[in-house]
Design a protein around this motif. Structure first.
Motif, PDB file in Angstrom:
ATOM      1  N   CYS A   1     -77.289  55.139  19.913  1.00 29.17           N
ATOM      2  CA  CYS A   1     -76.442  56.063  20.680  1.00 29.17           C
ATOM      3  C   CYS A   1     -77.241  56.791  21.752  1.00 29.17           C
ATOM      4  N   GLY A   2     -78.533  56.982  21.533  1.00 33.81           N
ATOM      5  CA  GLY A   2     -79.395  57.562  22.555  1.00 33.81           C
ATOM      6  C   GLY A   2     -79.523  59.070  22.525  1.00 33.81           C
ATOM      7  N   TYR A   3     -78.787  59.736  21.625  1.00 39.58           N
ATOM      8  CA  TYR A   3     -78.791  61.202  21.665  1.00 39.58           C
ATOM      9  C   TYR A   3     -80.166  61.779  21.316  1.00 39.58           C
ATOM     10  N   CYS A   4     -80.836  61.177  20.351  1.00 37.28           N
ATOM     11  CA  CYS A   4     -82.139  61.699  19.924  1.00 37.28           C
ATOM     12  C   CYS A   4     -83.252  61.248  20.858  1.00 37.28           C
ATOM     13  N   THR A   5     -82.947  60.273  21.725  1.00 36.45           N
ATOM     14  CA  THR A   5     -84.005  59.553  22.438  1.00 36.45           C
ATOM     15  C   THR A   5     -84.892  60.429  23.326  1.00 36.45           C
ATOM     16  N   PRO A   6     -84.336  61.328  24.147  1.00 41.12           N
ATOM     17  CA  PRO A   6     -85.248  62.138  24.968  1.00 41.12           C
ATOM     18  C   PRO A   6     -86.268  62.910  24.126  1.00 41.12           C
ATOM     19  N   GLY A   7     -85.782  63.526  23.064  1.00 42.81           N
ATOM     20  CA  GLY A   7     -86.695  64.271  22.192  1.00 42.81           C
ATOM     21  C   GLY A   7     -87.654  63.348  21.471  1.00 42.81           C
ATOM     22  N   MET A   8     -87.145  62.198  21.062  1.00 41.12           N
ATOM     23  CA  MET A   8     -87.971  61.235  20.336  1.00 41.12           C
ATOM     24  C   MET A   8     -89.104  60.728  21.247  1.00 41.12           C
ATOM     25  N   VAL A   9     -88.773  60.441  22.502  1.00 45.76           N
ATOM     26  CA  VAL A   9     -89.789  59.960  23.452  1.00 45.76           C
ATOM     27  C   VAL A   9     -90.827  61.062  23.713  1.00 45.76           C
ATOM     28  N   MET A  10     -90.362  62.297  23.908  1.00 45.94           N
ATOM     29  CA  MET A  10     -91.313  63.383  24.195  1.00 45.94           C
ATOM     30  C   MET A  10     -92.233  63.627  22.998  1.00 45.94           C
TER      31      MET A  10
ATOM     32  N   THR B   1     -92.679  70.029  30.665  1.00 47.64           N
ATOM     33  CA  THR B   1     -92.292  68.677  31.080  1.00 47.64           C
ATOM     34  C   THR B   1     -91.105  68.248  30.238  1.00 47.64           C
ATOM     35  N   THR B   2     -90.069  67.760  30.905  1.00 48.12           N
ATOM     36  CA  THR B   2     -88.900  67.238  30.193  1.00 48.12           C
ATOM     37  C   THR B   2     -88.861  65.722  30.381  1.00 48.12           C
ATOM     38  N   ILE B   3     -87.893  65.097  29.756  1.00 45.45           N
ATOM     39  CA  ILE B   3     -87.765  63.637  29.849  1.00 45.45           C
ATOM     40  C   ILE B   3     -87.643  63.192  31.309  1.00 45.45           C
ATOM     41  N   GLU B   4     -87.047  64.051  32.152  1.00 40.19           N
ATOM     42  CA  GLU B   4     -86.881  63.676  33.561  1.00 40.19           C
ATOM     43  C   GLU B   4     -88.220  63.617  34.296  1.00 40.19           C
TER      44      GLU B   4
END
Lengths: 275, 158
Positions: B99-108, B72-75
Motif C-alpha cells: 500500500c505504500g503508507y509506511c514506505t516513506p518512514g521505512m525508507v528514512m 530531511t524528509t523523503i522528498e
C-alpha cells in the motif's frame, strides 16, 4: 493529537533552566528528549503551563571517567550510551538495558536523565540503575545533592525530585569484568517490558532489580537476601515475586507477571554467573 | 512563535504555536506531504524523518525543538528529480511495499540504519527496523531491500 497550549522557554544554560523552575514550580516541566513527556502531553495526561526546553544543553551530554564510577551527563541520549566504549567496559548492563529502550528513533532522542526522572516502573533504565547501585546528582537554583538509586523512586511515576530540581548527572560505580544480565520479556520488539530483570554481581553478591513488577522500579530484596544466606540460584529465583505488587493489564495478569519474574530472575542469575 | 527549520536544504520559516508538532510543520506549513502520520503515538514510524542526519519520529517532537536544525524528509532523499536514492531504488527492485503508507518512514529509518551500521546482518536489519510497522508486506521484502542497498544479498531467499 496536539498538547494543551503552554508557554515555551528555551534554556541556554542549566542555571537558566533552574531559575525557570524556581519561578514556576510545579506549573513547569523540563523538556529534554521529550519521549516520555510529549506522548503524555498529547494524551493530555500531562498539561504543564510552562515547558522549559533543556534539549540544547550540550554540556550536559557526556560520559566521563569519575575514578571509581562512570559519570554520565543527564542529557546523554540513549544512542550515545548504547555505543559508548567506557560504559561498555565498566557498566555493560546499562548499555544493554539502553539498547532495549523503544526503537532506534526513540533512542536518538530520549535521554538518560529524562528517563530516570520520569520514574516509570515499566521502563528499562531504572532497573539497571538500581542493580548497578548508581546515583543521580540533582541541582536546584541554590543547592546540589546526590540521591542514591534506592531513594529515587518513591511512587507510581513519582521520584524524590522536587519540582524545582533537575538531574544533571548519573553516576554508575564501575563493575568492570563482573557478571551481569538484562532480561526483558515482551510481545513486540519495541514494547515496554511485560516483566524485566537487571542483575549485577557486586563484590561476590548479587544486586537484582525488576521492571514492571511493582508500582515503582524495585530491588528484588527477597532474592538478594536468599542468595546472601547461601540459597541456590533456583531457590532464590523462586522468591522473585515476594513483596511485589504487580498490576494486571491487557498483556498479563498478576499471576502471569509473578511467574515471569521467577523465570526471568532465574535466567538472569544463571546468565550473570550467580550460583 | 517564529520557527525556522531547514528542510531538505531550504529554510522554512513560520509563526506557529509552540505546541505544533514537527510532523504538522512539515506537512501543513512546508507542504511536504510525503511524511505520513500513522499512529500519532510514536509506535508506527510512518512519520520518520532525519533530524541532523538521524532518524526521529516527527510526531513526537515539537517543531520548535527543530528550530535552527536540519531536517530531511523523503522528498529530500533523492539526489535529483530523475534519480532515486539507492534505498528507494532497492525498495522498488525488491518490491518492498504494497500500500505504500509506511514506505516513506521505512525508507528514512533504513537509510539511518545503514548510516550507523553499513553492513548489517539480516537479524540486525529486522531489529533495526523495530520502530516501523508495515501491515502489508510481512517485512520480508523490506529486509531484502535494506540488505540489497547495503550490498549484501548473498544467502537471502528469493
Amino acid at each position: 493529537m496536539i498538547p494543551v497550549a503552554f508557554d515555551y522557554q528555551r534554556a541556554d544554560s542549566a542555571e537558566a533552566a533552574l531559575a525557570a523552575l524556581a519561578e514556576h514550580g510545579d506549573e513547569a516541566k523540563l523538556l529534554a528528549g521529550g519521549h516520555s513527556l510529549l506522548p503524555m502531553m498529547k494524551l493530555r495526561l500531562a498539561y504543564p503551563t510552562v515547558l522549559v526546553d533543556i534539549g540544547r544543553l550540550n554540556d550536559l551530554s557526556y560520559v566521563r571517567d569519575g575514578g571509581d564510577h562512570v559519570a554520565i551527563g543527564a542529557l546523554t541520549r540513549h544512542r550515545d550510551i548504547e555505543i559508548d566504549p567506557m560504559i561498555a567496559e565498566h557498566a555493560p548492563l546499562l548499555a544493554r538495558a539502553t539498547a532495549n529502550v523503544g526503537d532506534p528513533q526513540v533512542r536518538h532522542r530520549g535521554t538518560l536523565g529524562g528517563s530516570l526522572a520520569h520514574a516509570d516502573a515499566a521502563a528499562d533504565h531504572p532497573s539497571a540503575l538500581l542493580a548497578l547501585g548508581g546515583s543521580v546528582v540533582v541541582r536546584s537554583a541554590d543547592a546540589e545533592r546526590v540521591i542514591d538509586a534506592g531513594d529515587l523512586f518513591t511512587g507510581f511515576l513519582e521520584s524524590a525530585l522536587e519540582p524545582t530540581e533537575m538531574i544533571t548527572e548519573i553516576r554508575i560505580p564501575k563493575h568492570t569484568g563482573a557478571g551481569w544480565s538484562f532480561q526483558k520479556f515482551n510481545r513486540r520488539a519495541q514494547d515496554w517490558a511485560i516483566v524485566g530483570v537487571s542483575a549485577q554481581q557486586v563484590n561476590g553478591h548479587a544486586q537484582v532489580a525488576l521492571v514492571n513488577m511493582h508500582p515503582t522500579p524495585v530491588r528484588a530484596t527477597a532474592v538478594e537476601e536468599a542468595l546472601a544466606n547461601g540459597a541456590s540460584a533456583a531457590d532464590a529465583a523462586a522468591l522473585a515475586a515476594e513483596g511485589m505488587e504487580p498490576s494486571s493489564d491487557l498483556n498479563a495478569s498478576v499471576e502471569y507477571r509473578q511467574h515471569l519474574a521467577r523465570v526471568l530472575v532465574g535466567r538472569a542469575l544463571t546468565d550473570a554467573g550467580i550460583a | 512563535m517564529e520557527v525556522t527549520v531547514t528542510i531538505n536544504g531550504q529554510a522554512v520559516s513560520a509563526d506557529v504555536e509552540a505546541r505544533t508538532l514537527l510532523v504538522h510543520y512539515i506537512r501543513d506549513t512546508a507542504g511536504l506531504t510525503g511524511t505520513n502520520v500513522g499512529c500519532d503515538t510514536s509506535s508506527c514510524g510512518a512519520c520518520t524523518v532525519h533530524l541532523n542526519g538521524e532518524a526521529v519520529k516527527s510526531c513526537t517532537m515539537l517543531a520548535v525543538q527543530a528550530d535552527g536544525q536540519d531536517v530531511t524528509t523523503i522528498e529530500g532523499l533523492a539526489p535529483s528529480a530523475d534519480e532515486m536514492h539507492p534505498m528507494q531504488e532497492a525498495f522498488m527492485q525488491c518490491h518492498a511495499l504494497q500500500c505504500g503508507y509506511c514506505t516513506p518512514g521505512m525508507v528514512m529509518a533504513s537509510v539511518s540504519l545503514l548510516d550507523e551500521n553499513p553492513n548489517p546482518s539480516e537479524a540486525e536489519v529486522r531489529e533495526g527496523l523495530e520502530g516501523n510497522l508495515c501491515r502489508c508486506t510481512g517485512y520480508h521484502n523490506i529486509v531484502k531491500a535494506v540488505l540489497t542497498a547495503s550490498g549484501a544479498t548473498e544467502g537471502m531467499p528469493a
